[in-house]
Write an enzyme that holds these catalytic residues in place. Structure first.
Site, PDB file in Angstrom:
ATOM      1  N   ASP A   1      21.530  47.612-104.893  1.00 57.65           N
ATOM      2  CA  ASP A   1      21.027  46.407-104.235  1.00 57.65           C
ATOM      3  C   ASP A   1      20.615  46.773-102.809  1.00 57.65           C
ATOM      4  O   ASP A   1      21.278  46.428-101.838  1.00 57.65           O
ATOM      5  CB  ASP A   1      22.119  45.340-104.232  1.00 57.65           C
ATOM      6  CG  ASP A   1      21.594  43.964-103.842  1.00 57.65           C
ATOM      7  OD1 ASP A   1      20.363  43.798-103.778  1.00 57.65           O
ATOM      8  OD2 ASP A   1      22.417  43.066-103.598  1.00 57.65           O
TER       9      ASP A   1
ATOM     10  N   GLU B   1      10.327  40.787-105.616  1.00 57.27           N
ATOM     11  CA  GLU B   1      10.428  39.328-105.579  1.00 57.27           C
ATOM     12  C   GLU B   1       9.129  38.629-105.163  1.00 57.27           C
ATOM     13  O   GLU B   1       8.432  39.077-104.237  1.00 57.27           O
ATOM     14  CB  GLU B   1      11.546  38.922-104.614  1.00 57.27           C
ATOM     15  CG  GLU B   1      11.941  37.470-104.715  1.00 57.27           C
ATOM     16  CD  GLU B   1      13.402  37.248-104.360  1.00 57.27           C
ATOM     17  OE1 GLU B   1      13.794  36.076-104.231  1.00 57.27           O
ATOM     18  OE2 GLU B   1      14.147  38.232-104.231  1.00 57.27           O
TER      19      GLU B   1
ATOM     20  N   LYS C   1      10.910  39.319-109.677  1.00 54.73           N
ATOM     21  CA  LYS C   1      12.023  38.427-109.341  1.00 54.73           C
ATOM     22  C   LYS C   1      11.484  37.054-108.958  1.00 54.73           C
ATOM     23  O   LYS C   1      10.588  36.933-108.135  1.00 54.73           O
ATOM     24  CB  LYS C   1      12.832  38.995-108.174  1.00 54.73           C
ATOM     25  CG  LYS C   1      13.728  40.148-108.563  1.00 54.73           C
ATOM     26  CD  LYS C   1      14.495  40.676-107.361  1.00 54.73           C
ATOM     27  CE  LYS C   1      15.661  39.813-107.006  1.00 54.73           C
ATOM     28  NZ  LYS C   1      16.492  40.424-105.928  1.00 54.73           N
TER      29      LYS C   1
ATOM     30  N   THR D   1      16.532  35.168-110.176  1.00 51.06           N
ATOM     31  CA  THR D   1      17.506  35.353-109.112  1.00 51.06           C
ATOM     32  C   THR D   1      17.988  34.018-108.554  1.00 51.06           C
ATOM     33  O   THR D   1      17.546  32.956-108.991  1.00 51.06           O
ATOM     34  CB  THR D   1      16.884  36.232-108.002  1.00 51.06           C
ATOM     35  OG1 THR D   1      17.879  36.580-107.050  1.00 51.06           O
ATOM     36  CG2 THR D   1      15.732  35.526-107.302  1.00 51.06           C
TER      37      THR D   1
ATOM     38  N   PHE E   1      24.841  35.046-108.729  1.00 51.81           N
ATOM     39  CA  PHE E   1      25.274  35.481-107.398  1.00 51.81           C
ATOM     40  C   PHE E   1      26.774  35.239-107.218  1.00 51.81           C
ATOM     41  O   PHE E   1      27.198  34.172-106.775  1.00 51.81           O
ATOM     42  CB  PHE E   1      24.475  34.744-106.325  1.00 51.81           C
ATOM     43  CG  PHE E   1      23.152  35.397-105.995  1.00 51.81           C
ATOM     44  CD1 PHE E   1      22.394  35.997-106.972  1.00 51.81           C
ATOM     45  CD2 PHE E   1      22.689  35.414-104.694  1.00 51.81           C
ATOM     46  CE1 PHE E   1      21.181  36.606-106.671  1.00 51.81           C
ATOM     47  CE2 PHE E   1      21.482  36.017-104.377  1.00 51.81           C
ATOM     48  CZ  PHE E   1      20.724  36.616-105.367  1.00 51.81           C
TER      49      PHE E   1
END
Length: 322
Positions: A16, A95, A131, A155, A177
């Site tokens: 990440d 993203e 994303k 996400t 998350f």
């Protein structure tokens, strides 16, 4: 054997980060970025030539200053993604602008452009995940993209309703998350802390994981946003986990045993009924944590996107002056 090596034997480990050096150090299968990570990466010396190429490319395409800046950001994201893919053997997640989170058509347009940019710089489509925020509009966009062969990572996922809708849409991967769920409960309840087993973020991922496996969904569950290694260890055996460099380092330094925490239940063969939009919106908004954290997460990504754009605009003005 260290815990990171043990984890890799049962779970796909994803970095990440956009930090090339950290990715080289931990050699994950995949990597994922977001506007916050790109903003940090753009301040590193090794990315400055790539930023200049992105500025030059955007300038050749014409359009307004805002249009050129947006294109520059997308080109930079694809360029950093390509650099990362030279190290990892798997995929990179890139993203879509979070300001488009409630606009299905605009999300589709931006996702297709990102894939086009990746194609221009020689990256095969199967090595990229787009994303998208797990809003209803984002999930509907991902459903279309998946049919087009563009694979998606949904996400900012906090609620079971989001997870169900993503599975109904046939998305490739979701990112629940964990850490942000924990943050909310520590702030909004009387609890001073949770054991890994009691951790509400861990429990959320476990619930989603078991639901997917019991109903035969092929969507990958990738736990994200960890606050400590205890959360990670409590999800050992999950399909995939995306982990920050500091937590990867802690796992690599720990030589104790890591038992498997998740084992897939048998597929019952029972297909769950698709979640209607009205049910999705009610169930998601009925979950105060999920409602608040989704909005907060989008706002944070937008702030970092704007900061990145401001940085690129300043560099573009200096670029033109030279």
């Amino acid at each position: 054997m260290d815990k990171l090596s043990q984890l890799r034997s049962m779970t796909a480990v994803v970095a990440d980060t956009g930090d090339i050096n950290a990715i080289r150090q931990f050699t994950p299968l995949d990597a994922t970025t977001n506007p916050s990570l790109l903003l940090k990466a753009a301040q590193q010396a090794e990315y400055q030539p790539l930023i200049d190429r992105a500025i030059a490319f955007a300038a050749t395409q014409g359009g307004s200053d805002d249009e050129q800046t947006a294109l520059c950001c997308d080109y930079l994201a694809a360029g950093i993604g390509r650099e990362i893919l030279q190290i990892v053997p798997g995929r990179i997640s890139t993203e879509v602008d979070a300001r488009l989170s409630f606009d299905t058509a605009a999300t589709l347009e931006r996702a297709r452009r990102l894939m086009g940019l990746y194609a221009q710089i020689g990256v095969a489509p199967e090595r990229v995940l787009i994303k998208v925020a797990s809003t209803w509009e984002g999930i509907k966009a991902a459903e279309v993209l998946e049919r087009e062969g563009i694979h998606c990572n949904l996400t900012l996922l906090f609620s079971f309703a989001q997870a169900r809708a993503c599975a109904d849409a046939g998305v490739t991967l979701i990112s629940p998350f964990v850490g942000r769920i924990l943050d909310w409960h520590l702030k909004n309840t009387d609890a001073n802390g949770f054991t890994p087993e009691q951790d509400p973020g861990v429990q959320s991922v476990r619930r989603i994981y078991h639901f997917y496996k019991e109903h035969g969904y092929r969507t990958t569950v990738m736990g994200a946003s960890f606050r400590n290694t205890g959360q990670i260890e409590a999800l050992a055996g999950c399909d995939s986990l995306t982990i920050s460099p500091d937590l990867l380092a802690q796992l690599a330094a720990d030589q104790s045993e890591l038992p498997r925490a998740l084992t897939a239940p048998a597929d019952t063969g029972n297909t769950a009924a698709p979640l209607a939009e009205s049910d999705f919106r009610f169930q998601h908004n009925d979950d105060a944590m999920a409602h608040e954290k989704l909005g907060e997460g989008i706002r944070k990504f937008v702030l970092d996107q704007c900061a990145l754009e401001s940085q690129l605009q300043t560099r573009a003005r200096n670029f033109e002056a030279v």
